[in-house]
Design a protein around this motif. Structure first.
Motif, mmCIF file in Angstrom:
data_model
loop_
_atom_site.group_PDB
_atom_site.id
_atom_site.type_symbol
_atom_site.label_atom_id
_atom_site.label_comp_id
_atom_site.label_asym_id
_atom_site.label_seq_id
_atom_site.Cartn_x
_atom_site.Cartn_y
_atom_site.Cartn_z
ATOM 1 N N ALA A 36 7.467 28.510 -99.342
ATOM 2 C CA ALA A 36 7.308 29.797 -98.672
ATOM 3 C C ALA A 36 6.952 30.909 -99.651
ATOM 4 O O ALA A 36 7.582 31.042 -100.706
ATOM 5 C CB ALA A 36 8.602 30.166 -97.946
ATOM 6 N N ASP A 37 5.968 31.693 -99.283
ATOM 7 C CA ASP A 37 5.670 32.930 -99.991
ATOM 8 C C ASP A 37 6.844 33.872 -99.747
ATOM 9 O O ASP A 37 7.369 33.956 -98.626
ATOM 10 C CB ASP A 37 4.378 33.534 -99.441
ATOM 11 N N ILE A 38 7.260 34.572 -100.755
ATOM 12 C CA ILE A 38 8.432 35.442 -100.644
ATOM 13 C C ILE A 38 8.286 36.481 -99.531
ATOM 14 O O ILE A 38 9.276 36.910 -98.946
ATOM 15 C CB ILE A 38 8.743 36.097 -102.000
ATOM 16 N N ALA A 39 7.068 36.857 -99.197
ATOM 17 C CA ALA A 39 6.840 37.850 -98.138
ATOM 18 C C ALA A 39 7.335 37.370 -96.780
ATOM 19 O O ALA A 39 7.579 38.184 -95.886
ATOM 20 C CB ALA A 39 5.352 38.194 -98.058
ATOM 21 N N THR A 40 7.531 36.059 -96.618
ATOM 22 C CA THR A 40 8.003 35.522 -95.337
ATOM 23 C C THR A 40 9.527 35.531 -95.218
ATOM 24 O O THR A 40 10.058 35.268 -94.146
ATOM 25 C CB THR A 40 7.497 34.086 -95.118
ATOM 26 N N ILE A 41 10.225 35.836 -96.309
ATOM 27 C CA ILE A 41 11.691 35.865 -96.291
ATOM 28 C C ILE A 41 12.120 37.302 -96.005
ATOM 29 O O ILE A 41 12.066 38.172 -96.868
ATOM 30 C CB ILE A 41 12.284 35.374 -97.630
ATOM 31 N N LYS A 42 12.527 37.543 -94.784
ATOM 32 C CA LYS A 42 12.850 38.904 -94.332
ATOM 33 C C LYS A 42 14.351 39.161 -94.188
ATOM 34 O O LYS A 42 14.784 40.301 -94.170
ATOM 35 C CB LYS A 42 12.184 39.175 -92.980
ATOM 36 N N SER A 43 15.141 38.083 -94.027
ATOM 37 C CA SER A 43 16.581 38.249 -93.840
ATOM 38 C C SER A 43 17.297 37.025 -94.386
ATOM 39 O O SER A 43 16.674 36.009 -94.693
ATOM 40 C CB SER A 43 16.917 38.415 -92.355
ATOM 41 N N GLU A 44 18.610 37.139 -94.492
ATOM 42 C CA GLU A 44 19.386 35.996 -94.987
ATOM 43 C C GLU A 44 19.273 34.787 -94.062
ATOM 44 O O GLU A 44 19.404 33.655 -94.507
ATOM 45 C CB GLU A 44 20.850 36.380 -95.238
ATOM 46 N N GLN A 45 18.982 35.007 -92.774
ATOM 47 C CA GLN A 45 18.812 33.885 -91.851
ATOM 48 C C GLN A 45 17.612 33.017 -92.224
ATOM 49 O O GLN A 45 17.600 31.818 -91.962
ATOM 50 C CB GLN A 45 18.664 34.384 -90.399
ATOM 51 N N ASP A 46 16.609 33.624 -92.859
ATOM 52 C CA ASP A 46 15.432 32.862 -93.293
ATOM 53 C C ASP A 46 15.768 31.876 -94.402
ATOM 54 O O ASP A 46 14.981 30.977 -94.696
ATOM 55 C CB ASP A 46 14.324 33.802 -93.776
ATOM 56 N N LEU A 47 16.940 32.034 -95.018
ATOM 57 C CA LEU A 47 17.373 31.147 -96.091
ATOM 58 C C LEU A 47 18.358 30.083 -95.602
ATOM 59 O O LEU A 47 18.824 29.274 -96.399
ATOM 60 C CB LEU A 47 18.021 31.971 -97.217
ATOM 61 N N GLN A 48 18.665 30.068 -94.341
ATOM 62 C CA GLN A 48 19.646 29.134 -93.780
ATOM 63 C C GLN A 48 19.020 27.780 -93.453
ATOM 64 O O GLN A 48 17.828 27.685 -93.184
ATOM 65 C CB GLN A 48 20.259 29.721 -92.508
ATOM 66 N N GLY A 49 19.846 26.735 -93.470
ATOM 67 C CA GLY A 49 19.429 25.428 -92.996
ATOM 68 C C GLY A 49 18.846 24.497 -94.042
ATOM 69 O O GLY A 49 18.241 23.479 -93.699
ATOM 70 N N TYR A 50 19.060 24.789 -95.322
ATOM 71 C CA TYR A 50 18.528 23.951 -96.392
ATOM 72 C C TYR A 50 19.667 23.421 -97.258
ATOM 73 O O TYR A 50 20.716 24.043 -97.380
ATOM 74 C CB TYR A 50 17.548 24.746 -97.260
ATOM 75 N N ASP A 51 19.422 22.278 -97.864
ATOM 76 C CA ASP A 51 20.407 21.667 -98.761
ATOM 77 C C ASP A 51 20.227 22.130 -100.198
ATOM 78 O O ASP A 51 21.159 22.093 -100.999
ATOM 79 C CB ASP A 51 20.284 20.143 -98.703
ATOM 80 N N GLY A 52 19.007 22.540 -100.534
ATOM 81 C CA GLY A 52 18.712 22.981 -101.885
ATOM 82 C C GLY A 52 17.660 24.075 -101.877
ATOM 83 O O GLY A 52 16.928 24.246 -100.889
ATOM 84 N N TYR A 53 17.588 24.782 -103.002
ATOM 85 C CA TYR A 53 16.688 25.926 -103.119
ATOM 86 C C TYR A 53 16.059 25.946 -104.499
ATOM 87 O O TYR A 53 16.718 25.643 -105.499
ATOM 88 C CB TYR A 53 17.465 27.232 -102.907
ATOM 89 N N CYS A 54 14.807 26.354 -104.535
ATOM 90 C CA CYS A 54 14.101 26.537 -105.792
ATOM 91 C C CYS A 54 13.335 27.846 -105.685
ATOM 92 O O CYS A 54 12.460 27.984 -104.827
ATOM 93 C CB CYS A 54 13.156 25.353 -106.043
ATOM 94 N N PHE A 55 13.712 28.815 -106.515
ATOM 95 C CA PHE A 55 13.126 30.147 -106.453
ATOM 96 C C PHE A 55 12.294 30.393 -107.705
ATOM 97 O O PHE A 55 12.740 30.087 -108.816
ATOM 98 C CB PHE A 55 14.212 31.226 -106.373
ATOM 99 N N GLY A 56 11.116 30.990 -107.533
ATOM 100 C CA GLY A 56 10.268 31.254 -108.685
ATOM 101 C C GLY A 56 9.532 32.569 -108.601
ATOM 102 O O GLY A 56 9.183 33.041 -107.522
ATOM 103 N N SER A 57 9.289 33.136 -109.774
ATOM 104 C CA SER A 57 8.581 34.411 -109.856
ATOM 105 C C SER A 57 7.755 34.457 -111.131
ATOM 106 O O SER A 57 8.157 33.929 -112.165
ATOM 107 C CB SER A 57 9.582 35.564 -109.876
#
Length: 146
Positions: A36-57
């Motif tokens: 996901a492009d970061i522009a699509t993450i608008k709220s904490e709910q957009d981060l729900q439902g995953y077992d793992g996360y990888c964030f990059g900038s």
């Protein structure tokens, strides 16, 4: 099947390409991935439902991009404690963004981060970038599957 969200903030496209390479490594290891492009993450709910996360900038003037900082504040509200995590970034000169994201994931979000630390790649097209990104994705996958 484990599911990972890979979120990237990019200036010139390199960080997006690295995100895609990490996602390939996760898929090779049998993990479902959403990039996901970061522009699509608008709220904490957009981060729900995953077992793992990888964030990059991308690193810009020694910092992660402002949109990544904003998303990390949302992540504090998303309840990611104990979730598997990793970070990555592209850079032109210094590359601190991926390390700052990684330390935020470990110390602020209390995530179970990969042992190798953050992945820093100057570019997705330089020698060695593809196998390094694939291996990094597989390291994150191992936290979920093994």
């Amino acid at each position: 099947m484990a599911k990972v969200l890979v979120v990237y903030a990019t200036r010139g496209g390199q960080t997006k390409r690295i995100a895609e390479l990490i996602a390939e490594g996760l898929r090779i290891a049998g993990v479902e991935v959403e990039v996901a492009d970061i522009a699509t993450i608008k709220s904490e709910q957009d981060l729900q439902g995953y077992d793992g996360y990888c964030f990059g900038s991308a690193t810009y003037h020694g910092q992660m991009m402002g949109s990544m900082k904003t998303m990390l504040f949302l992540a504090e509200k998303a309840g990611l404690d104990g979730k598997a995590g990793a970070s990555f970034g592209s850079y032109g000169w210094s590359g601190e963004a991926s390390d700052r994201i990684f330390e935020t994931m470990r110390h602020v979000l209390n995530m179970d981060v990969v042992a190798s630390g953050a992945l820093r790649l100057k570019s997705a097209v330089l020698d060695g970038a593809v196998p390094m990104a694939h291996t990094y994705g597989q390291e994150l996958a191992a936290k979920l599957t093994g």
